[in-house]
Design an enzyme around this catalytic site. Structure first.
Site, PDB file in Angstrom:
ATOM      1  N   GLU A 177      24.222  20.010  24.211  1.00 45.75           N
ATOM      2  CA  GLU A 177      22.790  19.732  24.122  1.00 45.75           C
ATOM      3  C   GLU A 177      22.273  19.939  22.703  1.00 45.75           C
ATOM      4  O   GLU A 177      21.278  19.321  22.297  1.00 45.75           O
ATOM      5  CB  GLU A 177      22.014  20.647  25.066  1.00 45.75           C
ATOM      6  CG  GLU A 177      22.285  20.441  26.541  1.00 45.75           C
ATOM      7  CD  GLU A 177      21.539  21.467  27.388  1.00 45.75           C
ATOM      8  OE1 GLU A 177      20.477  21.970  26.912  1.00 45.75           O
ATOM      9  OE2 GLU A 177      22.004  21.776  28.493  1.00 45.75           O
ATOM     10  N   ASP A 201      34.358  36.039  21.840  1.00 45.99           N
ATOM     11  CA  ASP A 201      35.242  37.195  21.725  1.00 45.99           C
ATOM     12  C   ASP A 201      36.091  37.364  22.984  1.00 45.99           C
ATOM     13  O   ASP A 201      35.613  37.148  24.102  1.00 45.99           O
ATOM     14  CB  ASP A 201      34.390  38.451  21.510  1.00 45.99           C
ATOM     15  CG  ASP A 201      35.219  39.705  21.404  1.00 45.99           C
ATOM     16  OD1 ASP A 201      35.851  39.908  20.359  1.00 45.99           O
ATOM     17  OD2 ASP A 201      35.242  40.489  22.379  1.00 45.99           O
TER      18      ASP A 201
END
Length: 535
Positions: free
Chosen positions: A252, A210
């Site tokens: 990851e 955001d």
């Protein structure tokens, strides 16, 4: 961790992503507020609709001053919505249906109820706890004036500073209940990376960021001067190091980022999409573009051009939880969108707006890249007029009551026409009032109507999924008459949208795959209508 296949790893490049504003989606426990139980109950509906992922607006613990974008704790689901255990079930159940989950992170600020901010207030001036935010003494003989004159993101006339009892001021680009974090502090960076891992480990596929261009601030906090570069709090270069660190975390887990980046400069916008930063960013140029053939084509071409150098897919969106509903906006004289022009009593022709919204749906779903669908757009919901005494959006109050706010696009969805509150929840009245006539838009009615907006969306999303020419890939414009947008997607798919005053001839084709409305008696495409063709 299993290594995803190349196709699975790049799902986001062509995805159809559905935005869930939980509070207004479906009320599972009947208390008037949408919740995770309600979403879980509607997963079969979402699977049948044909979306690839769900983006959830913030579902975290929050006082809800700004619709959940004032977060108290990212590791806790707000009790009005459910629990973390329920969120984990929802993520897993959706994935079993082939639907991924994207959560919302708000790096610019937290709630004033966040533990960090409460500790900062208690600690007093000069305490290390205050270094996590932007506390400053005021100007003037007695510190009675704000430290600078930065304009608010909610209203150009509202202050971005609030004074506390000990005399210091704290910065908030949005509401006073949303204090801005100090991203120069290593603890702020570490906390957010830990939050990312928390949700990736619970199975989310991506994160929407955001107000992604706002977190970094000029440490001197100078007064605002229009046109000065670099800007003191928008699109600062320090942001890119932050998002490179985030990308390392996402990689990851094979996670994906989509950024909310409002920037007029295409080159600077593209910097956020470099291979080691965000995967995608929202396309606000297209969202705010008027229903005008030349402007739409310019927006499409500019979007594709600015994404090409960094190899990122474009995203396309017609509406979201902040923007006037599509059918309402397209039925107005001014069909564009700008926060500064929102006003009460703007007339709209819903029949015209609906016809255009149907055509816009086919246009959007045919463009290269990913597409976002705001909940209820597949039902053709209009913007609702909220009674003044029921408005909750802080944009309305921060404007001094001139801005109607964003509640009109957040009204709880109608599911079953014959049930109380149109099937949103069977007991308590919804947190925002549903307008008269709302049941006529109910999903159960539209599911059996071959001419409904829902039927159109289902058909379009099904074709988009099975036809290899849609999604990410090239676009080639076709010669067309003035006012007509026509392009080919390989292999052999064409989209034609007629925005001209009269009907137009269709290009040579072997099959009409889908139309937003009927052709005329001569087989021509009427005004404000779109088709998909096999060519």
């Amino acid at each position: 961790m299993a290594v995803p296949s190349p196709t699975e790893a790049s799902w986001w490049r062509s995805a159809a992503i559905y935005q869930v504003y939980v509070r207004s989606f479906s009320d599972g426990d009947g208390d008037g507020t949408g919740d995770l139980a309600g979403v879980r109950a509607k997963l079969p509906y979402l699977a049948e609709l044909g979306v690839d992922a769900l983006w959830f607006s913030p579902w975290y613990l929050s006082p809800m001053v700004d619709g959940g974008y004032d977060v108290t704790d990212y590791r806790v689901i707000d009790p009005a919505f459910g629990t973390v255990a329920e969120a984990e079930k929802l993520i897993a159940e959706a994935r079993a249906l082939g639907i991924r989950t994207i959560v919302d992170i708000v790096p610019n600020h937290v709630s004033d109820q966040h533990a960090w901010f409460k500790a900062a207030l208690a600690a007093g001036p000069g305490a290390p706890e205050r270094e996590l935010f932007h506390f400053r003494p005021g100007r003037g003989a007695h510190g009675e004036l704000p430290p600078n004159d930065w304009p608010s993101q909610f209203s150009a006339t509202a202050s971005t500073w609030t004074r506390v009892e000990d005399g210091e001021w704290y910065l908030h680009l949005f509401a006073p209940e949303q204090p801005d974090l100090n991203w120069a502090h290593p603890a702020v960076r570490q906390e957010h990376e830990d939050v990312l891992r928390f949700w990736f480990e619970r199975g989310v596929a991506g994160v929407r960021i955001d107000s992604a261009a706002l977190p970094a601030k000029d440490p001197a906090l100078p007064d605002f001067t229009e046109g000065v570069d670099p800007h003191p709090f928008i699109d600062r270069d320090e942001l890119h190091d932050i998002y490179r660190s985030w990308r390392a975390v996402a990689d990851e887990y094979a996670g994906v980022f989509v950024g909310e980046v409002w920037l007029p400069d295409a080159e600077r916008f593209a910097r956020y999409l470099r291979p080691d930063e965000m995967h995608t960013a929202f396309n606000f140029s297209f969202l705010s573009c008027p229903w005008d053939p030349a402007k739409l084509r310019t927006s499409i071409e500019a979007t594709l051009a600015e994404h090409a150098p960094v190899g990122a897919p474009a995203t396309w969106v017609l509406c979201n939880h902040d923007v006037t509903r599509t059918v309402t906006r397209y039925g107005r004289d001014d069909t564009g969108f700008d926060f500064t022009t929102k006003a009460f009593g703007t007339p709209t022709d819903l029949e015209l707006g609906t016809r255009r919204a149907r055509a816009a749906a086919l246009l959007t779903l045919a463009l290269p890249g990913a597409v976002y669908i705001y909940q209820g757009d597949e039902l053709g919901l209009p913007e609702a007029d909220i009674p003044l005494d029921r408005i909750q959006d802080p944009m309305h109050f921060r404007s001094g009551g001139t801005d109607p706010g964003r509640d009109g696009c957040r009204v709880p969805l109608p599911w079953t026409a014959a049930e109380p509150h149109a099937g949103f929840g069977s007991m308590t009245a919804p947190w925002l009032p549903q307008p008269e006539g709302w049941p006529s838009y109910a999903a159960d009615l539209q599911a059996t109507d071959p001419g409904s907006m829902l039927t159109l969306y289902r058909a379009a999303l099904r074709l988009r999924r099975i036809e290899p020419g849609f999604g990410d890939g090239p676009l080639t414009w076709l010669p067309s008459a003035d006012g007509v947008l026509a392009f080919v997607r390989e292999p052999g798919l064409a989209c034609v949208v007629n925005l001209a005053p009269g009907p137009c001839e269709l290009p040579a084709h072997t099959r009409l795959l889908l139309a937003s409305g009927p052709l005329d008696e001569a087989g021509r495409l009427p005004q404000d209508t779109a088709v998909w063709l096999r060519v």
